[in-house]
Design an enzyme around this catalytic site. Structure first.
Site, PDB file in Angstrom:
ATOM      1  CG  PHE A 188       2.173 -54.467  -9.711  1.00  0.00           C
ATOM      2  CD1 PHE A 188       3.304 -53.944  -9.083  1.00  0.00           C
ATOM      3  CD2 PHE A 188       1.773 -53.927 -10.925  1.00  0.00           C
ATOM      4  CE1 PHE A 188       4.004 -52.902  -9.658  1.00  0.00           C
ATOM      5  CE2 PHE A 188       2.474 -52.888 -11.509  1.00  0.00           C
ATOM      6  CZ  PHE A 188       3.594 -52.374 -10.872  1.00  0.00           C
ATOM      7  CD  GLN A 189       0.560 -50.085 -10.499  1.00  0.00           C
ATOM      8  OE1 GLN A 189      -0.357 -50.361 -11.252  1.00  0.00           O
ATOM      9  NE2 GLN A 189       1.452 -49.150 -10.771  1.00  0.00           N
ATOM     10  CG  PHE A 249       1.119 -17.930   4.974  1.00  0.00           C
ATOM     11  CD1 PHE A 249       0.498 -16.695   4.935  1.00  0.00           C
ATOM     12  CD2 PHE A 249       0.520 -18.946   5.699  1.00  0.00           C
ATOM     13  CE1 PHE A 249      -0.694 -16.483   5.614  1.00  0.00           C
ATOM     14  CE2 PHE A 249      -0.660 -18.746   6.377  1.00  0.00           C
ATOM     15  CZ  PHE A 249      -1.272 -17.512   6.337  1.00  0.00           C
ATOM     16  CB  VAL A 252      -2.345 -22.304  -0.097  1.00  0.00           C
ATOM     17  CG1 VAL A 252      -1.979 -22.380   1.372  1.00  0.00           C
ATOM     18  CG2 VAL A 252      -3.820 -22.578  -0.308  1.00  0.00           C
ATOM     19  CD  GLU A 296      -1.521 -39.812 -11.560  1.00  0.00           C
ATOM     20  OE1 GLU A 296      -0.662 -39.195 -10.880  1.00  0.00           O
ATOM     21  OE2 GLU A 296      -1.247 -40.818 -12.240  1.00  0.00           O
TER      22      GLU A 296
END
Ligand SMILES: Cc1ncc(C[n+]2csc(CCOP(=O)(O)OP(=O)(O)O)c2C)c(N)n1
Length: 575
Positions: free
Chosen positions: A113-114, A468, A383, A51
């Protein structure tokens, strides 16, 4: 005829508003909505593997089109996974609607649930977040959410329990039927007079422009021409400001280089236009600072401001131009341009592909991408160091676009954004400049390229490190730790996922392989084995940072790692 359900109405409203795709991952609480999407020809369900990808992809679409884009997640974990991508959309101020499915309405509050509470979870990364708890709220709540995302530019969330989506709709059609507002905002006549006086009395103006300069290119150039002002841009302004710009002196800040830095530090008046450039230490201390921004709340967040004006870049500069005199003093501009020429030369010298030299300079890879990419290519950059190479080596022309996570700074943005770019712009070349850490973080969505038949080209800068961060550690005098990556052969991995997979180990292979990938009729990944130790430091180095570097070197030598010492002399970015 089957009765219209709330989900059908939701899909109808979105389609009527021009939404053509919804990115997401399906799940029980979303089933009613995905079923309505299946039944319509107007909206496509873009099935991704995570997602977070859906949210980044929607954000990319919204950035490129300026229009509302939509993502969706099922209840609990499904919509929690949206959050990081939505933060990015919200902070980049792109209009995105998230549909956060919710557990059955009669279970809310029972620890079912969830169960989560989307209204709380999304509060920080949205302008609007409401639960639809009965069919009568639809489509009004959805329309308010859409209007809010568009008008305030950012994220709006509609949380909707699966059972409510499946109930019969009460209202039967969309309620809103108006075009998006196209208003412009200009400071008052008096304010324009004052601003003109200020500018006319400055000999050494430097302009700092950001994403707020989109659509104001001609005006900006005309302003710089009158006042002989060098233009520095922030990263998000690059695609709108850098091209066809004889006043361009590059960037400052952590991604920038010396000419941008000095143009800002040596001015007597800094004119900030449409920018929220974040780093306080890169603002001049003694110059008069003038800020123009469409959003008043933005003014003075980063530096002291002596004069503030609320207005959009295009109309404000247009109102100003007739009142400006030609600046007779052009020394500041000349010096800044000369500095830029030198800095640019230094950067270009770092972008050579020494024959046979391994590992390859990442700058060279970026340069080759720049040379080979289409005139209207869309780039996304992870990034990490890929953002630095993008900032320094990709050339803009008014048609090319850049996507990144420039405000939120999240890793793994490039591939998901490339997905959104390619879905919404099927005819354009889309290139993801990915880090090896970045690509691995949302690796599952490499599979989406084949499944969705998206011809995205992924270039992986493989340095086997979170480079980085390693550089940050060195600059802070810390011996690098926790930054190693033991990577697979990404080219083989891509090939097994149905992509063209190529691996460049020498500079000689870079150009032919990128050429082949770009010509390939389908998704392709080129991993390039690049130098891990490439220096990509900011334009000035503070005493503290110099100390950090020396301390790092000392520690590295003491721990027997002298060979890894960064060769400061290699760069002339600090001049
Ligand atoms: C989600 C997230 N986690 C951690 C970070 C901190 N961080 C910034 S850049 C970076 C390294 C990125 O590594 P890679 O993608 O391999 O690119 P490189 O810098 O090595 O070229 C990390 C860990 C972040 N910005 N976002």
């Amino acid at each position: 005829m089957a009765r219209k359900k709330v989900a059908d109405l939701l899909v109808e409203v979105l389609a009527k508003a021009g939404v053509r795709q919804i990115y997401g991952v399906s799940g029980d609480s979303l089933n009613g909505i995905t079923d309505s999407i299946r039944a319509t020809k107007q909206i496509q369900w873009i099935h991704v593997r995570h997602e977070e990808t859906a949210a980044f992809a929607a954000g990319a679409e919204a950035h490129l089109t300026g229009r509302l884009a939509v993502c969706a997640g099922s209840c609990g974990p499904g919509n929690l996974h949206l959050i990081n991508g939505l933060y990015d959309c919200h902070r980049s101020r792109v209009p995105v609607l998230a549909i956060a499915a919710q557990i059955p309405s009669n279970e809310i509050g029972s620890g079912y649930f969830q169960e989560t509470h989307p209204e709380h979870l999304f509060a920080q990364c949205s302008h609007y977040c409401e639960l639809v708890s009965q069919p009568e709220q639809m489509p009004r709540v959805l329309e308010i959410a859409m209007q809010t995302a568009i008008s305030r530019r950012g994220v709006a969330v509609v949380a909707i329990p699966g059972d409510i989506a499946l109930r019969d709709a009460v209202e039967q059609s969309p309620r809103l039927h108006f075009e998006e507002a196209q208003s412009s905002v200009t400071p008052s006549t008096q304010e324009i007079e004052t601003l003109a006086k200020l500018l006319n009395s400055s000999k050494k103006t430097t302009i700092l422009g950001g994403a707020g300069c989109a659509g104001a290119h001609a005006e900006l150039i005309a302003l710089a021409a009158k006042r002989k002002a060098p233009i520095v841009h922030a990263m998000r302004g690059k695609e709108f400001i850098e091209y066809d710009n004889p006043f361009d002196v590059g960037m400052t800040g952590l991604l920038g280089f010396s000419s941008g830095y000095h143009a800002m530090m040596n001015c007597d008046l800094l004119l900030m236009i449409g920018t929220d450039f974040p780093y306080q230490q890169f603002y001049p201390k003694d110059a008069t600072i003038v800020q123009i921004d469409l959003r008043g709340e933005q003014i003075g967040r980063r530096t002291k401001v002596d004069h503030a004006y609320v207005g959009d870049a295009k109309s404000t500069i247009s109102a100003l131009l007739p009142k400006l005199n030609d600046n007779a003093f052009d020394e500041h501009l000349k010096a800044s341009l000369e500095h830029y020429r030198k800095a640019r030369k230094g950067l270009d010298e770092l972008a050579i592909g020494d024959p046979g030299k391994k590992p390859i300079h990442p700058q060279y890879v970026a340069r080759v991408i720049d040379e080979l990419a289409a005139k209207d290519a869309v780039f996304s950059c992870d990034v990490g160091t890929p953002t630095i190479w993008t900032a320094r080596y990709l050339t803009m022309n008014g048609s090319r676009r850049i996507l990144g996570s420039f405000n939120h700074g999240s890793m793994a943005n490039a591939l998901p954004q490339a997905i959104g770019a390619q879905v919404s712009h099927p005819g354009r070349q889309v290139i993801s400049l990915s880090g090896d850490g970045g690509i691995a973080m949302l690796l599952g969505d490499l599979l989406s390229l084949r499944q969705l038949k998206l011809p995205v080209k992924v270039i992986v800068f493989k340095n086997d490190a979170l480079a980085f961060v390693e550089l940050e550690m060195k600059a802070a005098g810390i011996v690098d730790f926790g930054t190693d990556l033991q990577n697979p052969n990404f080219a083989d991995l891509a090939a097994s996922a149905g992509l063209l997979g190529l691996r460049a180990e020498t500079p000689e292979q870079v150009r032919p392989m990128i050429t082949e990938a770009l010509r390939h009729d389908g998704p392709a990944l080129v991993e390039v084995l690049v130098n891990r130790q490439e220096l990509s430091m900011p334009p000035t180095i503070t005493l503290e940072q110099v100390k950090g570097f020396s301390l790092f070197m000392l520690k590295a030598v003491l721990s027997g790692r002298g060979d890894e010492i960064v060769d400061l002399a290699k760069t002339n970015l600090f001049r």
